[in-house]
Design an enzyme around this catalytic site. Structure first.
Site, PDB file in Angstrom:
ATOM      1  N   GLU A   1       0.834  -1.218   0.000  1.00 37.02           N
ATOM      2  CA  GLU A   1       0.000   0.000   0.000  1.00 37.02           C
ATOM      3  C   GLU A   1       0.863   1.261   0.000  1.00 37.02           C
ATOM      4  O   GLU A   1       1.704   1.436   0.898  1.00 37.02           O
ATOM      5  CB  GLU A   1      -0.906  -0.013   1.243  1.00 37.02           C
ATOM      6  CG  GLU A   1      -1.890   1.148   1.247  1.00 37.02           C
ATOM      7  CD  GLU A   1      -2.795   1.159   2.482  1.00 37.02           C
ATOM      8  OE1 GLU A   1      -2.764   0.188   3.273  1.00 37.02           O
ATOM      9  OE2 GLU A   1      -3.526   2.145   2.640  1.00 37.02           O
TER      10      GLU A   1
ATOM     11  N   ASP B   1       4.871 -14.334  11.303  1.00 40.53           N
ATOM     12  CA  ASP B   1       3.530 -14.823  10.993  1.00 40.53           C
ATOM     13  C   ASP B   1       2.510 -13.707  11.224  1.00 40.53           C
ATOM     14  O   ASP B   1       2.097 -13.448  12.358  1.00 40.53           O
ATOM     15  CB  ASP B   1       3.251 -16.043  11.896  1.00 40.53           C
ATOM     16  CG  ASP B   1       1.923 -16.710  11.602  1.00 40.53           C
ATOM     17  OD1 ASP B   1       1.020 -16.042  11.071  1.00 40.53           O
ATOM     18  OD2 ASP B   1       1.772 -17.892  11.939  1.00 40.53           O
TER      19      ASP B   1
ATOM     20  N   LYS C   1      -6.751  -0.625  12.019  1.00 34.98           N
ATOM     21  CA  LYS C   1      -6.179  -0.985  10.705  1.00 34.98           C
ATOM     22  C   LYS C   1      -4.967  -0.101  10.428  1.00 34.98           C
ATOM     23  O   LYS C   1      -3.937  -0.571   9.927  1.00 34.98           O
ATOM     24  CB  LYS C   1      -7.232  -0.840   9.600  1.00 34.98           C
ATOM     25  CG  LYS C   1      -6.820  -1.468   8.265  1.00 34.98           C
ATOM     26  CD  LYS C   1      -5.952  -0.582   7.397  1.00 34.98           C
ATOM     27  CE  LYS C   1      -5.622  -1.253   6.070  1.00 34.98           C
ATOM     28  NZ  LYS C   1      -4.757  -0.419   5.220  1.00 34.98           N
TER      29      LYS C   1
ATOM     30  N   HIS D   1      -2.440  10.648   0.543  1.00 36.76           N
ATOM     31  CA  HIS D   1      -2.483   9.241   0.166  1.00 36.76           C
ATOM     32  C   HIS D   1      -2.524   9.096  -1.349  1.00 36.76           C
ATOM     33  O   HIS D   1      -1.755   8.345  -1.939  1.00 36.76           O
ATOM     34  CB  HIS D   1      -3.704   8.575   0.800  1.00 36.76           C
ATOM     35  CG  HIS D   1      -3.789   7.105   0.512  1.00 36.76           C
ATOM     36  ND1 HIS D   1      -3.057   6.181   1.214  1.00 36.76           N
ATOM     37  CD2 HIS D   1      -4.499   6.416  -0.406  1.00 36.76           C
ATOM     38  CE1 HIS D   1      -3.313   4.983   0.745  1.00 36.76           C
ATOM     39  NE2 HIS D   1      -4.196   5.097  -0.246  1.00 36.76           N
TER      40      HIS D   1
HETATM   41  P1  NAD Z   1      10.233 -23.336  15.545  1.00 35.62           P
HETATM   42  O1  NAD Z   1       9.441 -24.596  15.452  1.00 35.62           O
HETATM   43  O2  NAD Z   1      11.220 -23.085  14.463  1.00 35.62           O
HETATM   44  O3  NAD Z   1      10.921 -23.334  16.980  1.00 35.62           O
HETATM   45  C1  NAD Z   1      12.005 -22.542  17.307  1.00 35.62           C
HETATM   46  C2  NAD Z   1      13.263 -23.364  17.391  1.00 35.62           C
HETATM   47  O4  NAD Z   1      14.377 -22.525  17.497  1.00 35.62           O
HETATM   48  C3  NAD Z   1      13.267 -24.292  18.596  1.00 35.62           C
HETATM   49  O5  NAD Z   1      13.743 -25.543  18.219  1.00 35.62           O
HETATM   50  C4  NAD Z   1      14.256 -23.597  19.536  1.00 35.62           C
HETATM   51  O6  NAD Z   1      14.881 -24.497  20.417  1.00 35.62           O
HETATM   52  C5  NAD Z   1      15.216 -22.988  18.530  1.00 35.62           C
HETATM   53  N1  NAD Z   1      15.987 -21.818  18.987  1.00 35.62           N
HETATM   54  C6  NAD Z   1      17.254 -21.510  18.593  1.00 35.62           C
HETATM   55  N2  NAD Z   1      17.676 -20.386  19.176  1.00 35.62           N
HETATM   56  C7  NAD Z   1      16.665 -19.943  19.940  1.00 35.62           C
HETATM   57  C8  NAD Z   1      16.497 -18.791  20.764  1.00 35.62           C
HETATM   58  N3  NAD Z   1      17.463 -17.874  20.918  1.00 35.62           N
HETATM   59  N4  NAD Z   1      15.308 -18.608  21.368  1.00 35.62           N
HETATM   60  C9  NAD Z   1      14.310 -19.515  21.200  1.00 35.62           C
HETATM   61  N5  NAD Z   1      14.427 -20.634  20.464  1.00 35.62           N
HETATM   62  C10 NAD Z   1      15.594 -20.857  19.830  1.00 35.62           C
HETATM   63  O7  NAD Z   1       9.313 -22.047  15.567  1.00 35.62           O
HETATM   64  P2  NAD Z   1       8.256 -21.526  16.641  1.00 35.62           P
HETATM   65  O8  NAD Z   1       8.713 -20.151  16.971  1.00 35.62           O
HETATM   66  O9  NAD Z   1       7.987 -22.459  17.761  1.00 35.62           O
HETATM   67  O10 NAD Z   1       6.912 -21.458  15.776  1.00 35.62           O
HETATM   68  C11 NAD Z   1       6.765 -20.495  14.767  1.00 35.62           C
HETATM   69  C12 NAD Z   1       6.114 -21.098  13.549  1.00 35.62           C
HETATM   70  O11 NAD Z   1       4.901 -21.755  13.916  1.00 35.62           O
HETATM   71  C13 NAD Z   1       5.756 -20.046  12.546  1.00 35.62           C
HETATM   72  O12 NAD Z   1       6.159 -20.504  11.265  1.00 35.62           O
HETATM   73  C14 NAD Z   1       4.220 -20.022  12.621  1.00 35.62           C
HETATM   74  O13 NAD Z   1       3.661 -19.600  11.386  1.00 35.62           O
HETATM   75  C15 NAD Z   1       3.900 -21.435  12.937  1.00 35.62           C
HETATM   76  N6  NAD Z   1       2.603 -21.783  13.540  1.00 35.62           N
HETATM   77  C16 NAD Z   1       1.705 -20.837  13.967  1.00 35.62           C
HETATM   78  C17 NAD Z   1       0.496 -21.232  14.554  1.00 35.62           C
HETATM   79  C18 NAD Z   1      -0.429 -20.172  15.085  1.00 35.62           C
HETATM   80  O14 NAD Z   1      -0.043 -19.036  15.242  1.00 35.62           O
HETATM   81  N7  NAD Z   1      -1.683 -20.517  15.440  1.00 35.62           N
HETATM   82  C19 NAD Z   1       0.193 -22.586  14.670  1.00 35.62           C
HETATM   83  C20 NAD Z   1       1.135 -23.516  14.219  1.00 35.62           C
HETATM   84  C21 NAD Z   1       2.328 -23.121  13.674  1.00 35.62           C
END
Ligand code: NAD
Length: 430
Positions: free
Chosen positions: A83, A286, A270, A383
């Protein structure tokens, strides 16, 4: 070390390559790396490994909002948005609040919520008591499922039991996800403890998933603007020009409007999400999760409310934004998205909390800009004059024709493709 400065004068007038050079210099990012990460973006072969049924990738403009100061440090704000005017609006408002110190933000706790649903619980009160008594064991079970996170100083912190009536209990496990967004981590925890939770409560196990209403992961940001930094600029429509003090009054009234009317609050929010989502997208996060959390939080009292409000504070206009923001600087698709990693470098993001504060600052700036425009000359002139360039492009203008056609559209205040095509024909001659 180069002194960091988020004000780069004449930035919008620079040719693309010069803008890239300026940002590489200020952000201390290697210029060739910056160009490669912007030009190549996400490789389709990599995209093919991220989601399903891939045909290719989809490009969006990647820009930088200038002038921001956050907690006493100058910051460049990477934004991805289709946008027109969002990036300019964020930069303008960041400039308006700069003389009073810019944005002040904080994240007091950053816990994700994993939910475990139980049904057919015959004695919810007694079950809740038993669950609370078993909290240490349940948290240990949860910790074992995310040992990598625990090794990084994160992990499950506490447990809460909520009675939803009719034999339905829900258990919340609060989880410190450090620098991860944490959805997968929270889901892992919910699934790891689900069976034991159901056994202790003598209930039937239902859903096990995070809540996107992450109200234990709130970011709070505030800023103030002086009257003289808000007053109408000479290029703005004179018919509705107000002095700075009147602008403060008008923005406060606009805030009251949003506080009283959900129809207005939706549009107010928004405008905030224009800023927030653009940073969320740029940094590979996300945006659906962020949107779901923001609007659920806005409606948490049963009445949809503005996420940011504005009041007069002596000679100043002061605004505050509070919203949940679950963002990550690790995990998700960040590992494999070069442009998202570049965005984190340009913004010099130090942690997930830091990124949340930056995104929220962009949201509050975007809100201020919109309210100021609405309270003075209206939103359309600024805009549409920025939108004129994309109309000119859609009409077939190329290179310097784009700005010439856009200027003519703005001068005539006619913003449609037919007008742009006519101007372009005249410009090109017979
Ligand atoms: P992820 O599964 O990649 O987990 C993070 C990983 O990074 C873990 O294994 C952790 O141990 C590691 N890690 C390394 N360095 C780290 C640090 N400094 N701090 C924390 N962890 C560290 O990702 P996530 O963050 O658990 O999940 C995010 C994903 O899940 C996004 O892609 C999202 O779109 C998706 N998701 C969203 C929903 C929802 O919002 N309802 C549902 C399901 C999945």
């Amino acid at each position: 070390m180069v002194a960091r400065e988020s004000r780069i004068s004449g930035f919008y007038k620079l040719p693309l390559v010069e803008r890239r050079r300026a940002v590489a210099h200020v952000a201390e990012v290697d210029f060739d790396e910056l160009v490669r990460d912007l030009e190549t973006g996400l490789d389709p072969a990599v995209a093919d490994k991220i989601v399903e049924n891939v045909l290719g990738t989809y490009g969006l403009p990647f820009g930088i909002a200038l002038n921001a100061r956050l907690n006493d440090k100058d910051r460049l704000i990477p934004m991805v948005v289709e946008e027109p005017s969002v990036i300019a609006a964020t930069s303008n408002a960041a400039r308006m609040v700069r003389s009073t110190g810019g944005f002040r933000a904080q994240v007091s706790e950053a816990l994700m919520t994993a939910q475990i649903q139980l049904t057919e619980v015959s004695d919810p009160l007694a079950a809740a008591e038993r669950l609370r008594a078993r909290e240490p064991e349940l948290l240990a079970l949860a910790a074992a499922a995310v040992s990598g996170l625990v090794a990084r100083g994160g992990g499950p912190r506490s447990l809460e039991v909520r009675d939803l009536g009719d034999g339905m209990l829900v258990v919340h496990v609060y989880l410190d996800c450090r620098d991860a967004m944490g959805a997968n981590l929270a889901n892992t925890v919910a699934e790891a403890v689900g069976c034991e939770v159901a056994r202790v409560a003598s209930g039937r196990l239902g859903l096990r998933i995070l809540s996107n209403l992450c109200d234990r992961r709130l970011v709070r940001v505030s800023c103030s603007a002086r009257a003289e930094d808000l007053r109408a600029r000479p290029d703005e429509d004179t018919a509705l020009q107000r002095d700075g003090s009147d602008v403060i009054e008008a923005v406060v009234q606009a805030s009251h409007f949003a506080e009283r009317d959900p129809y207005r609050a939706a549009t107010h929010n928004k405008g905030i999400m224009n800023g927030v989502d653009s940073v969320v997208l740029a940094t590979g996060n996300d945006y659906r999760a962020v949107e779901a959390g923001a609007h659920a939080f806005a409606a948490r009292t049963g009445r949809y409310q503005p996420l940011a409000t504005w009041k007069r504070d002596g000679e100043l206009l002061t605004g505050e934004l509070v919203m949940p923001l679950a963002l990550g600087t690790v995990g998700g698709t960040l590992r494999v998205h070069p442009t998202a990693r570049l965005a984190l470098k340009i913004a010099q993001v130090t942690s997930a909390d830091d990124l949340a504060m930056l995104a929220a600052s962009a949201g509050l700036a975007s809100n201020l800009s919109a309210l100021r425009a609405l309270a003075t000359e209206g939103i359309q002139r600024g805009h549409m004059s920025l939108h004129a360039r994309s109309i000119a492009t859609a009409a077939g203008a190329v290179h310097d024709e784009v700005d010439r056609v856009a200027s003519a559209l703005s001068a005539n205040r006619a913003y449609d493709i037919a007008a742009a095509e006519r101007i372009l024909r005249e410009l090109r001659g017979p």
